[in-house]
Design an enzyme around this catalytic site. Structure first.
Site, PDB file in Angstrom:
ATOM      1  N   HIS A  95      47.497 -10.353 -27.661  1.00  0.00           N
ATOM      2  CA  HIS A  95      47.756  -8.924 -27.426  1.00  0.00           C
ATOM      3  C   HIS A  95      46.907  -8.453 -26.239  1.00  0.00           C
ATOM      4  O   HIS A  95      45.776  -8.906 -26.066  1.00  0.00           O
ATOM      5  CB  HIS A  95      47.409  -8.123 -28.692  1.00  0.00           C
ATOM      6  CG  HIS A  95      47.896  -6.715 -28.624  1.00  0.00           C
ATOM      7  ND1 HIS A  95      47.243  -5.753 -27.890  1.00  0.00           N
ATOM      8  CD2 HIS A  95      48.988  -6.114 -29.160  1.00  0.00           C
ATOM      9  CE1 HIS A  95      47.914  -4.608 -27.986  1.00  0.00           C
ATOM     10  NE2 HIS A  95      48.976  -4.803 -28.754  1.00  0.00           N
ATOM     11  N   GLU A 153      55.339  -6.647 -24.123  1.00  0.00           N
ATOM     12  CA  GLU A 153      54.598  -5.413 -24.349  1.00  0.00           C
ATOM     13  C   GLU A 153      53.955  -4.934 -23.046  1.00  0.00           C
ATOM     14  O   GLU A 153      52.812  -5.311 -22.742  1.00  0.00           O
ATOM     15  CB  GLU A 153      53.496  -5.661 -25.383  1.00  0.00           C
ATOM     16  CG  GLU A 153      54.014  -5.933 -26.768  1.00  0.00           C
ATOM     17  CD  GLU A 153      53.115  -5.294 -27.820  1.00  0.00           C
ATOM     18  OE1 GLU A 153      53.623  -4.555 -28.641  1.00  0.00           O
ATOM     19  OE2 GLU A 153      51.896  -5.526 -27.767  1.00  0.00           O
TER      20      GLU A 153
HETATM   21  P1  PGA Z   1      52.204   1.353 -29.849  1.00  0.00           P
HETATM   22  O1  PGA Z   1      51.458  -0.058 -29.900  1.00  0.00           O
HETATM   23  O2  PGA Z   1      53.441   1.246 -30.702  1.00  0.00           O
HETATM   24  O3  PGA Z   1      51.204   2.328 -30.393  1.00  0.00           O
HETATM   25  O4  PGA Z   1      52.534   1.621 -28.430  1.00  0.00           O
HETATM   26  C1  PGA Z   1      52.177  -1.252 -29.784  1.00  0.00           C
HETATM   27  C2  PGA Z   1      51.253  -2.437 -29.779  1.00  0.00           C
HETATM   28  O5  PGA Z   1      50.123  -2.341 -29.280  1.00  0.00           O
HETATM   29  O6  PGA Z   1      51.618  -3.518 -30.264  1.00  0.00           O
END
Ligand code: PGA
Length: 229
Positions: A95, A153
Site C-alpha cells: 500500500h 490505487e
Molecule cells: P480511501 O482509501 O477509500 O479512503 O480513499 C483507500 C485505500 O487507501 O485503500
C-alpha cells in the site's frame, strides 16, 4: 467474481472492530454469491474478529494489511506469513502508505512470495510511478501472478474525496493486464463511495473496489454491499 475489499488501516482496535461486526450483522446485508467481501483488519483485531465471524451470519472473508518480508527468525516485532496463515486468507501488500515509510518493490515481492508459500492471496497495491518496476520485480522472483489480486490505487485519489474517473482507471487496468500477462482480478481503490461505486463496476475490466474511509461505518459499507450484490 466481484470483490469488495475494506482497508481499515489503523483506525480500529479490537473492541471497535467487534462493534462494527455486530452493527453490520444487525443490518443483515444479503451478499450475492458473485460478491466476495474481504475485511483487511489490524493484526491485533484478527483473532477475536474471526471468532465472532464464526457465529455471525454474514459471510465475510478476512485479510491483513501487510506482512513481514522475512520468515521465522530474529526479526523483533515482525508478523510473518506463517503467523498470518492461521488467521487470514488474504493480505494487502505494498500500500502506498507503507511505501511512503520506505517499503520497496523488492520488499513487496518478498512479501508476496511468503504469502503464496502459505496459501494466502496477496492483494498487490499499485500506482503508476512504480507499477512497471513492481511488476518486473514480481516476474524476476518467478511469482505466479495468476494467484494474486491487483489493486490500482492512485495516491492522489486516496482519502481525498477525488476519485479518478472510471475511464482513466479502466485504461490503467488494461495496462496492468498487459504487463502482468495474467487474468488476475484488478480492482480500483481511492475515494470509492456508494455514490460512485457503480461507475467503476460498470467497466468490464475492473473486478472490484478497495475501500478505506467508506468501509469504516457499517451503514455505509452495507450500502456498498447492496449496490454490488
Ligand atoms: P480511501 O482509501 O477509500 O479512503 O480513499 C483507500 C485505500 O487507501 O485503500
Amino acid at each position: 467474481m466481484t470483490y469488495l475489499i475494506a482497508n481499515w488501516k489503523s483506525y480500529s482496535n479490537n473492541t471497535q472492530s467487534l462493534i462494527w461486526l455486530k452493527e453490520l450483522g444487525k443490518l443483515a446485508p444479503v451478499i450475492s454469491p458473485n460478491l466476495k467481501v474481504i475485511i483487511c483488519l489490524p493484526f491485533t483485531d484478527l483473532p477475536e474478529f474471526n471468532r465472532h465471524l464464526n457465529f455471525s451470519k454474514t459471510p465475510l472473508f478476512v485479510g491483513a494489511q501487510t506482512v513481514s518480508s522475512y520468515s521465522a527468525g530474529k526479526h523483533t516485532g515482525d508478523i510473518t506469513a506463517s503467523m498470518l496463515s492461521e488467521l487470514v486468507t488474504y493480505c494487502l501488500v505494498g500500500h502506498s502508505e507503507r511505501r511512503s515509510n520506505g517499503e520497496t518493490s523488492g520488499d513487496v515481492a518478498q512479501q508476496v512470495l511468503s504469502l503464496l508459500n502459505y496459501n494466502i492471496t496477496p492483494i498487490i497495491c499499485l500506482d503508476t510511478p512504480y507499477m512497471d518496476e513492481q511488476i518486473k520485480e514480481l516476474f524476476r522472483q518467478n511469482i505466479t501472478l495468476s494467484h494474486c489480486i491487483f489493486a490500482y490505487e492512485p495516491i492522489s485519489a486516496i482519502g481525498s474525496g477525488q476519485p479518478e474517473s472510471a475511464e482513466d482507471v479502466s485504461r490503467v487496468v488494461s495496462k496492468i493486464t498487459l504487463l502482468t500477462n495474467s487474468k488476475s482480478p484488478i480492482l480500483y481503490g481511492g475515494s470509492v463511495s456508494p455514490q460512485n461505486v457503480q461507475d467503476f463496476i460498470n467497466q468490464p475490466s475492473i473486478s472490484g473496489v478497495l475501500v478505506g474511509t467508506n468501509s469504516l461505518k457499517p451503514s455505509v459499507f452495507c450500502q456498498l454491499i447492496k449496490l454490488l450484490s
